[in-house]
Design an enzyme around this catalytic site. Structure first.
Site, PDB file in Angstrom:
ATOM      1  CE  LYS A  48      19.328  22.845  47.576  1.00 42.33           C
ATOM      2  NZ  LYS A  48      20.226  21.779  47.648  1.00 42.33           N
ATOM      3  CB  SER A 123      18.360  18.337  46.798  1.00 38.04           C
ATOM      4  OG  SER A 123      19.323  18.908  47.457  1.00 38.04           O
ATOM      5  CB  SER A 147      22.184  18.515  46.910  1.00 40.38           C
ATOM      6  OG  SER A 147      21.323  17.395  46.916  1.00 40.38           O
TER       7      SER A 147
END
Ligand code: GLN
Length: 432
Positions: A48, A123, A147
């Site tokens: 990420k 996210s 997330s």
């Protein structure tokens, strides 16, 4: 090297139209540093974009950091390299991890490979989508309020957030440091446990990192699919909070499956569940405001307030407002009190069961491009997932079924340090 470059070219092709990566390791800067052998040898890994990788852009999907290149490896990145994993690039995400849909990225939205045309969730949108599309074997996400688990549910993959402190946060850009945890996304429970095993462990550079006995970290070796001796709690409040009937059907089918496998289902109550969202968001606003003070344009990139998106700005302004009013103890102190009430309630509920099971999200992923003006409508996706972060407990999502071909995940929450139990129940469910 030539093999690596072919791999990157292939990924670039595969990601066209999906947009799950912000950047791929075209120069081989991380790839060439990986060990030849290890637990993750031969596996492609996505990271990420809010986790520091030496030599790759660490943008948190924000214009604020558009030119920022990581200058060191996060603990988890060191571990992945040492275990032979091939980090292929930085995945797309909501800006600074603020969001539940993947749509707030400065680098544009990510599609959902399992339900094309819909949000992949967020996210950790790109981390989940790249795994679901088969571009990578596993990926790393971060979870402050859901997330990892929310996009795992929407994309039909497995996601896991460990007990707070099991994985070092060294090298993770904070959203709200008392809630943030890094964790794995994968196509099955065993691969999630494998990646977890590779990246968990004590790190003195993170003062909240736990130092546990060796056996705790043997997540794959300890995996046990037996369900017949398990006591699973289901809170009756879950049903009234589910907005899409299809999700309710999938979850109740999952509960029936557990019953027929011999597990005992215990009906229980979480009466304060309704205050979970305001409690979570108040905590996040204050911690995020403080975390963003370093983005003042002097050390890195642009001054955040001048370039960020609407949701990030909303959180900064609200965090500032609450912080300034704090002498009256009106908001933040209350939010901290509410957090302890919720934590206590959850601990009570977990006392007589092994884990809690339930829905991961209350509604199906919306279509990309849907205009959502009311932030509460977006925040509503997080109702079931924020509890685990507020209490610091382990929680995971495993695919449970589909509604109109849209995936729905089952959410499993465990006791503090009961990470193995959560994985075991997910594994048993997956096998059954
Ligand atoms: N959707 C939640 C939020 O916007 C969770 C984000 C996260 O876990 N990083 O804060």
């Amino acid at each position: 090297m030539a093999g690596d470059m072919d791999l990157i070219a292939e990924l670039e092709e595969g990601d066209r139209g999906l947009n799950s990566f912000i950047v791929l390791d075209r120069e081989g800067v991380v790839l060439k540093k990986r060990a030849k052998k290890g637990k993750l040898a031969g596996l492609k890994v996505g990271v990420k974009s809010n986790i520091s990788v030496d030599g790759l852009p660490v943008t948190a999907a924000s214009k604020t950091l558009e030119n920022y290149i990581g200058s060191y490896d996060a603990f988890v990145v060191e571990r992945i390299r040492e275990e032979g994993g091939s980090i292929v690039g930085m995945t797309n995400m909501d800006e600074f991890a603020c969001g539940s849909s993947g749509e707030t990225s400065f680098y544009n939205e990510t599609d959902n490979p399992s339900a094309p045309g819909r949000i992949p969730g967020g996210s950790s949108s790109g981390s989940a989508a790249s795994v679901a599309a088969g571009l990578v074997d596993v990926s790393i996400g971060s979870d402050t309020g859901g997330s990892i688990r929310n996009p795992a549910s929407h994309c039909g993959v497995v996601g896991f957030k460990p007990t707070y402190g099991v994985i070092s946060r060294y090298g993770l850009l904070d959203l709200a440091m008392s809630l943030d945890q890094i964790g794995p996304l994968a196509r099955n429970v065993e691969s999630s446990a494998l990646l977890l095993e590779a990246i968990a462990g004590h790190d003195p550079r993170d003062e909240t990192s736990l130092d546990l006995e060796k056996g705790f970290y043997n997540f794959t070796g300890n995996l046990d699919p037996r369900l017949e001796d398990k006591r699973l709690g289901y809170a009756r409040e879950f049903d009234s909070l589910i907005q899409d009937k299809g999700i309710g059907r999938v979850i109740h089918k999952a509960i029936d499956k557990f019953s027929s496998s011999g597990a005992e289902i215990i009906d229980l109550s979480l009466p304060n569940l309704k205050i979970a969202l305001p409690t979570y968001y108040l905590n996040v606003y204050v911690e995020f405001y403080s975390a963003t003070r370093k983005y003042d344009g002097r050390r890195y990139g642009h001054r955040i307030e001048t370039v960020c998106g609407e949701e990030v700005l909303r959180r900064i302004l609200l965090g500032k407002y609450i912080t300034q009013r704090e002498y009256s103890g009106r908001y933040y102190r209350r939010a901290l009190q509410a957090r302890s009430v919720l934590r206590r309630e959850l601990m009570d509920a977990l006392r007589d069961v092994d884990v809690l099971v339930g829905p991961a999200v209350p509604k199906l992923p919306h279509k990309l491009g849907t205009r959502i003006d009311d932030p509460m409508v977006m925040y509503a996706y997080d109702i079931f997932t924020v509890l685990a972060n507020l209490a610091g407990i382990p929680a995971g999502v495993v695919p449970a079924g589909e509604t109109d071909s849209i995936p729905t995940g089952l959410h499993v929450m465990g006791k503090p340090l009961g990470d193995q139990k959560v994985l075991d129940v997910m594994y048993g469910f997956e096998q059954y």
